[in-house]
Design a protein around this motif. Structure first.
Motif, PDB file in Angstrom:
ATOM      1  N   UNK A  58       0.804  -1.222   0.000  1.00 29.05           N
ATOM      2  CA  UNK A  58       0.000   0.000   0.000  1.00 29.05           C
ATOM      3  C   UNK A  58       0.836   1.270   0.000  1.00 29.05           C
ATOM      4  N   UNK A  59       2.124   1.139  -0.305  1.00 27.67           N
ATOM      5  CA  UNK A  59       3.050   2.262  -0.188  1.00 27.67           C
ATOM      6  C   UNK A  59       2.713   3.463  -1.034  1.00 27.67           C
ATOM      7  N   UNK A  60       1.924   3.284  -2.089  1.00 32.42           N
ATOM      8  CA  UNK A  60       1.525   4.431  -2.897  1.00 32.42           C
ATOM      9  C   UNK A  60       0.361   5.186  -2.261  1.00 32.42           C
ATOM     10  N   UNK A  61      -0.254   4.604  -1.218  1.00 31.65           N
ATOM     11  CA  UNK A  61      -1.419   5.217  -0.588  1.00 31.65           C
ATOM     12  C   UNK A  61      -1.189   5.652   0.853  1.00 31.65           C
ATOM     13  N   UNK A  62      -0.024   5.317   1.412  1.00 28.53           N
ATOM     14  CA  UNK A  62       0.253   5.650   2.816  1.00 28.53           C
ATOM     15  C   UNK A  62       1.751   5.869   3.001  1.00 28.53           C
ATOM     16  N   UNK A  63       2.102   6.818   3.845  1.00 27.40           N
ATOM     17  CA  UNK A  63       3.494   7.039   4.237  1.00 27.40           C
ATOM     18  C   UNK A  63       3.765   6.271   5.523  1.00 27.40           C
ATOM     19  N   UNK A  64       5.000   5.811   5.686  1.00 23.72           N
ATOM     20  CA  UNK A  64       5.396   5.096   6.901  1.00 23.72           C
ATOM     21  C   UNK A  64       6.755   5.613   7.341  1.00 23.72           C
ATOM     22  N   UNK A  65       6.895   5.841   8.638  1.00 24.27           N
ATOM     23  CA  UNK A  65       8.204   6.155   9.208  1.00 24.27           C
ATOM     24  C   UNK A  65       8.403   5.324  10.466  1.00 24.27           C
ATOM     25  N   UNK A  66       9.667   5.059  10.777  1.00 17.14           N
ATOM     26  CA  UNK A  66      10.024   4.367  12.005  1.00 17.14           C
ATOM     27  C   UNK A  66      10.796   5.304  12.916  1.00 17.14           C
ATOM     28  N   UNK A  78      25.524   3.336  14.035  1.00 13.38           N
ATOM     29  CA  UNK A  78      25.025   3.399  12.664  1.00 13.38           C
ATOM     30  C   UNK A  78      25.135   2.024  12.010  1.00 13.38           C
ATOM     31  N   UNK A  79      26.167   1.279  12.350  1.00 17.44           N
ATOM     32  CA  UNK A  79      26.336  -0.073  11.808  1.00 17.44           C
ATOM     33  C   UNK A  79      25.199  -0.994  12.265  1.00 17.44           C
ATOM     34  N   UNK A  80      24.765  -0.844  13.518  1.00 18.24           N
ATOM     35  CA  UNK A  80      23.639  -1.635  14.011  1.00 18.24           C
ATOM     36  C   UNK A  80      22.377  -1.355  13.189  1.00 18.24           C
ATOM     37  N   UNK A  81      22.133  -0.080  12.916  1.00 17.42           N
ATOM     38  CA  UNK A  81      20.953   0.288  12.124  1.00 17.42           C
ATOM     39  C   UNK A  81      21.087  -0.197  10.678  1.00 17.42           C
ATOM     40  N   UNK A  82      22.278  -0.090  10.112  1.00 11.21           N
ATOM     41  CA  UNK A  82      22.497  -0.571   8.744  1.00 11.21           C
ATOM     42  C   UNK A  82      22.265  -2.075   8.652  1.00 11.21           C
ATOM     43  N   UNK A  83      22.716  -2.821   9.661  1.00 11.60           N
ATOM     44  CA  UNK A  83      22.514  -4.265   9.686  1.00 11.60           C
ATOM     45  C   UNK A  83      21.027  -4.602   9.717  1.00 11.60           C
ATOM     46  N   UNK A  84      20.289  -3.936  10.584  1.00 13.83           N
ATOM     47  CA  UNK A  84      18.847  -4.185  10.681  1.00 13.83           C
ATOM     48  C   UNK A  84      18.144  -3.779   9.389  1.00 13.83           C
ATOM     49  N   UNK A  85      18.546  -2.657   8.828  1.00 13.00           N
ATOM     50  CA  UNK A  85      17.931  -2.196   7.572  1.00 13.00           C
ATOM     51  C   UNK A  85      18.121  -3.231   6.466  1.00 13.00           C
ATOM     52  N   UNK A  86      19.316  -3.810   6.381  1.00 15.91           N
ATOM     53  CA  UNK A  86      19.581  -4.839   5.366  1.00 15.91           C
ATOM     54  C   UNK A  86      18.881  -6.148   5.702  1.00 15.91           C
ATOM     55  N   UNK A  87      19.038  -6.598   6.932  1.00  8.38           N
ATOM     56  CA  UNK A  87      18.508  -7.895   7.346  1.00  8.38           C
ATOM     57  C   UNK A  87      16.984  -7.960   7.206  1.00  8.38           C
ATOM     58  N   UNK A  89      15.172  -5.739   5.338  1.00  5.45           N
ATOM     59  CA  UNK A  89      14.759  -5.072   4.096  1.00  5.45           C
ATOM     60  C   UNK A  89      13.885  -3.849   4.368  1.00  5.45           C
ATOM     61  N   UNK A  90      14.277  -3.049   5.333  1.00  8.82           N
ATOM     62  CA  UNK A  90      13.478  -1.879   5.727  1.00  8.82           C
ATOM     63  C   UNK A  90      13.368  -0.932   4.544  1.00  8.82           C
ATOM     64  N   UNK A  91      12.135  -0.625   4.181  1.00  8.16           N
ATOM     65  CA  UNK A  91      11.840   0.178   2.997  1.00  8.16           C
ATOM     66  C   UNK A  91      11.208   1.518   3.346  1.00  8.16           C
ATOM     67  N   UNK A  92      11.351   1.953   4.566  1.00 10.74           N
ATOM     68  CA  UNK A  92      10.776   3.227   4.987  1.00 10.74           C
ATOM     69  C   UNK A  92      11.827   3.966   5.813  1.00 10.74           C
ATOM     70  N   UNK A  93      11.710   5.295   5.906  1.00  9.57           N
ATOM     71  CA  UNK A  93      12.732   6.059   6.632  1.00  9.57           C
ATOM     72  C   UNK A  93      12.714   5.783   8.132  1.00  9.57           C
ATOM     73  N   UNK A  94      13.907   5.763   8.700  1.00 10.70           N
ATOM     74  CA  UNK A  94      14.079   5.544  10.136  1.00 10.70           C
ATOM     75  C   UNK A  94      14.736   6.773  10.765  1.00 10.70           C
TER      76      UNK A  94
END
Length: 152
Positions: A58-66, A78-87, A89-94
């Motif tokens: 639904x990403x074209x109809x709603x914004x999401x942030x973490x 920052x490395x911890x966040x990068x690992x979680x983002x990759x692991x 597949x975080x597709x929204x801004x944190x």
């Protein structure tokens, strides 16, 4: 926070060097806010994947942030966040909550994960703590669909 009220602006820090938007920047489209913590098993096991599924479906109809809220005392790099983002597949801004959980407290979050759903006018439609797929996430998904349907 009361339903149908407007959220005050948040107090956030960037994680990946991105600019910090204002709450008002998201008006015109519903917004789902996820308060999470990297040390929270439910956040990583269910909340981040659920938020990603909303982006995909639904990403074209709603914004999401973490918003990472650190109330457990551990400092994350920052490395911890990068690992979680990759692991995951975080597709929204944190972003990170700033100054001793200002936003977490102001928005009356109940812990992590906590969700706040705003309608396209920026008014609070729903606020719920948890990530149980048969309770919190099911009810949140129904409310997201309702808010999206009312936006068009």
């Amino acid at each position: 926070m009361e339903l149908n009220s407007t959220l005050p602006n948040w107090d956030l820090l960037p994680i990946f060097g991105n600019n910090i938007p204002k709450v008002e920047d998201f008006r015109g489209k519903p917004l789902l806010i996820l308060f999470f913590n990297l040390g929270c098993p439910s956040c990583k096991g269910r909340a981040l994947p659920f938020a990603n599924s909303i982006v995909v479906e639904k990403g074209d109809k709603i914004n999401i942030i973490g918003i990472h809220s650190n109330f457990e005392g551990s400092e994350y790099t920052i490395e911890d966040f990068e690992t979680v983002k990759k692991e995951f597949y975080v597709r929204f801004p944190l972003y990170k909550d700033h100054n001793n959980l200002n936003t977490f407290r102001t928005y009356q979050a109940g812990g992590t994960p906590h969700w706040i759903l705003l309608n396209k006018e920026g008014k609070i439609e729903y606020s719920i703590f948890g990530s149980d797929p048969n309770n919190a996430l099911l009810r949140l998904d129904l409310k997201i669909n309702e808010v999206i349907d009312n936006s068009y």
